[in-house]
Design an enzyme around this catalytic site. Structure first.
Site, PDB file in Angstrom:
ATOM      1  N   HIS A  48      44.351  78.853  18.098  1.00 61.65           N
ATOM      2  CA  HIS A  48      43.459  78.249  19.091  1.00 61.65           C
ATOM      3  C   HIS A  48      42.604  77.157  18.448  1.00 61.65           C
ATOM      4  O   HIS A  48      42.553  77.019  17.225  1.00 61.65           O
ATOM      5  CB  HIS A  48      42.543  79.308  19.729  1.00 61.65           C
ATOM      6  CG  HIS A  48      41.562  79.892  18.753  1.00 61.65           C
ATOM      7  ND1 HIS A  48      41.922  80.795  17.767  1.00 61.65           N
ATOM      8  CD2 HIS A  48      40.224  79.684  18.585  1.00 61.65           C
ATOM      9  CE1 HIS A  48      40.862  81.117  17.056  1.00 61.65           C
ATOM     10  NE2 HIS A  48      39.806  80.454  17.523  1.00 61.65           N
ATOM     11  N   ASP A 100      38.509  76.103  18.842  1.00 61.20           N
ATOM     12  CA  ASP A 100      37.326  76.767  19.386  1.00 61.20           C
ATOM     13  C   ASP A 100      36.796  76.118  20.669  1.00 61.20           C
ATOM     14  O   ASP A 100      36.625  74.899  20.734  1.00 61.20           O
ATOM     15  CB  ASP A 100      36.199  76.780  18.337  1.00 61.20           C
ATOM     16  CG  ASP A 100      36.541  77.701  17.186  1.00 61.20           C
ATOM     17  OD1 ASP A 100      37.284  78.676  17.406  1.00 61.20           O
ATOM     18  OD2 ASP A 100      36.080  77.434  16.056  1.00 61.20           O
ATOM     19  N   HIS A 125      43.522  77.059  14.435  1.00 54.58           N
ATOM     20  CA  HIS A 125      43.448  78.098  13.403  1.00 54.58           C
ATOM     21  C   HIS A 125      43.690  79.478  13.992  1.00 54.58           C
ATOM     22  O   HIS A 125      43.604  79.668  15.207  1.00 54.58           O
ATOM     23  CB  HIS A 125      42.079  78.067  12.709  1.00 54.58           C
ATOM     24  CG  HIS A 125      40.938  78.369  13.631  1.00 54.58           C
ATOM     25  ND1 HIS A 125      40.440  77.464  14.531  1.00 54.58           N
ATOM     26  CD2 HIS A 125      40.200  79.503  13.803  1.00 54.58           C
ATOM     27  CE1 HIS A 125      39.442  78.002  15.215  1.00 54.58           C
ATOM     28  NE2 HIS A 125      39.286  79.238  14.782  1.00 54.58           N
ATOM     29  N   ARG A 174      29.307  82.645  10.923  1.00 47.87           N
ATOM     30  CA  ARG A 174      29.911  81.460  11.548  1.00 47.87           C
ATOM     31  C   ARG A 174      28.864  80.618  12.284  1.00 47.87           C
ATOM     32  O   ARG A 174      28.043  81.142  13.027  1.00 47.87           O
ATOM     33  CB  ARG A 174      30.989  81.878  12.550  1.00 47.87           C
ATOM     34  CG  ARG A 174      31.673  80.660  13.172  1.00 47.87           C
ATOM     35  CD  ARG A 174      32.871  81.031  13.984  1.00 47.87           C
ATOM     36  NE  ARG A 174      32.524  81.727  15.193  1.00 47.87           N
ATOM     37  CZ  ARG A 174      33.396  82.343  15.973  1.00 47.87           C
ATOM     38  NH1 ARG A 174      34.668  82.376  15.649  1.00 47.87           N
ATOM     39  NH2 ARG A 174      32.995  82.933  17.071  1.00 47.87           N
TER      40      ARG A 174
HETATM   41  C1  SIN Z   1      37.498  82.344  14.253  1.00 46.91           C
HETATM   42  O1  SIN Z   1      38.469  82.077  14.949  1.00 46.91           O
HETATM   43  O2  SIN Z   1      36.435  81.773  14.363  1.00 46.91           O
HETATM   44  C2  SIN Z   1      37.611  83.434  13.197  1.00 46.91           C
HETATM   45  C3  SIN Z   1      38.303  82.946  11.982  1.00 46.91           C
HETATM   46  C4  SIN Z   1      38.301  83.989  10.891  1.00 46.91           C
HETATM   47  O3  SIN Z   1      37.560  84.970  10.977  1.00 46.91           O
HETATM   48  O4  SIN Z   1      39.013  83.808   9.906  1.00 46.91           O
END
Ligand code: SIN
Length: 281
Positions: free
Chosen positions: A105, A107, A256, A272
């Protein structure tokens, strides 16, 4: 400050060496970092020791903080800008969002102004027999666009896909209020990066539920074909985390997914932050 930019050797990604993010960054050095970020799509800094306010301040240099539905439930005490991503359960309660982003996806593509990028700071990384687990994979949507046959580029350039918040199965079930706050939006399938001018494919399975002006069956097939193309091995960098890594990705050029190959008692704790972006063109 002398910095080294070391490309990963994959289709995207570079390590930035010679930076201590706990110290002030002058504008010239920040400019070099920002150019590397735009160029490589993913950049990372090893062995960092930063506090939550320092992570927030560094994020803000790239754009205003963007909040999402996870932060409303799992933010860092005293730093509501930071979402905790974690599988850890303490006293029967999850300390962060679990199994976040396990499918490919970009974000918050379901919003009218998807975020410019996202930063993850690794606090604890799981391992088994000394082998790190919980990698994250990144795919270059720019390299994927470059590799498309010209006829297909012409067919899709200028078309818009529908992005629907309810299309994706999420790590948590959103409330009706959250669904109402995020009605379907349209974005170009071929986005242009606002700083480099590079074209990037902007299509994902699940999030994209249709293509304007195209029959549903044809759109479904094309979305699947393009989404699968973006994540071919030639376009991927897989990051093996170490505690102390601060990594950031660009949500226009990169998709990612998080690899979920660990479970308690193996602990993964990440902080994050997300920075605001522009309406895709
Ligand atoms: C995410 O998609 O923000 C999570 C990525 C991760 O935890 O590696």
């Amino acid at each position: 400050m002398a910095i080294d930019i070391v490309p990963t050797g994959a289709a995207l990604g570079a390590e930035i060496r010679g930076i201590n993010l706990a110290e002030p960054l002058d504008d010239a050095t920040f400019g070099e970092i920002e150019r590397a970020y735009d160029e490589h799509g993913v950049i990372f800094f090893r062995d960092q020791h930063i506090s939550p306010p320092q992570q927030v301040a560094f994020t803000r240099r790239f754009g205003e903080i963007e909040y999402n539905i996870f932060g409303e439930r799992w933010s860092v005490t005293g730093s509501p800008e930071i979402v905790v991503v974690s599988n850890v359960v303490e006293n029967g309660k999850s300390i962060g969002v679990k199994r976040a982003g396990e499918n490919w996806h970009s974000d918050m593509c379901y919003t009218t102004r998807p975020p410019r990028g996202t930063m993850l700071y690794a606090h604890e990384i799981p391992d088994l027999y000394g082998l790190a687990l919980g990698d994250t994979e990144f795919a270059s949507a720019a390299a994927a666009w470059d590799a498309l046959p010209e006829a297909l580029r012409q067919r899709i350039d200028g078309r818009h896909a529908i992005f629907d918040f309810t299309g994706r199965k999420r790590a948590l079930t959103p409330t009706q209020v959250e669904i109402d706050r995020n009605p379907p939006v349209r974005h170009p399938i071929a986005r242009t990066h606002p700083h480099t001018g590079r074209k990037c494919l902007y299509v994902m399975r699940d999030d994209c539920t249709g293509i304007e002006g195209m029959e549903a069956d044809e759109a479904e097939g094309l979305i699947a074909a393009l989404a699968d193309h973006i994540v071919k091995p030639a376009f991927i960098y897989r990051h093996q985390w170490r505690a102390g890594d601060l990594l950031m990705w660009d949500n226009c050029t990169v998709q990612h997914r998080a690899i979920q190959d660990y479970d308690m008692p193996q602990r993964r704790v990440m902080h994050r932050t997300t920075m605001g972006g522009a309406v895709p063109v």
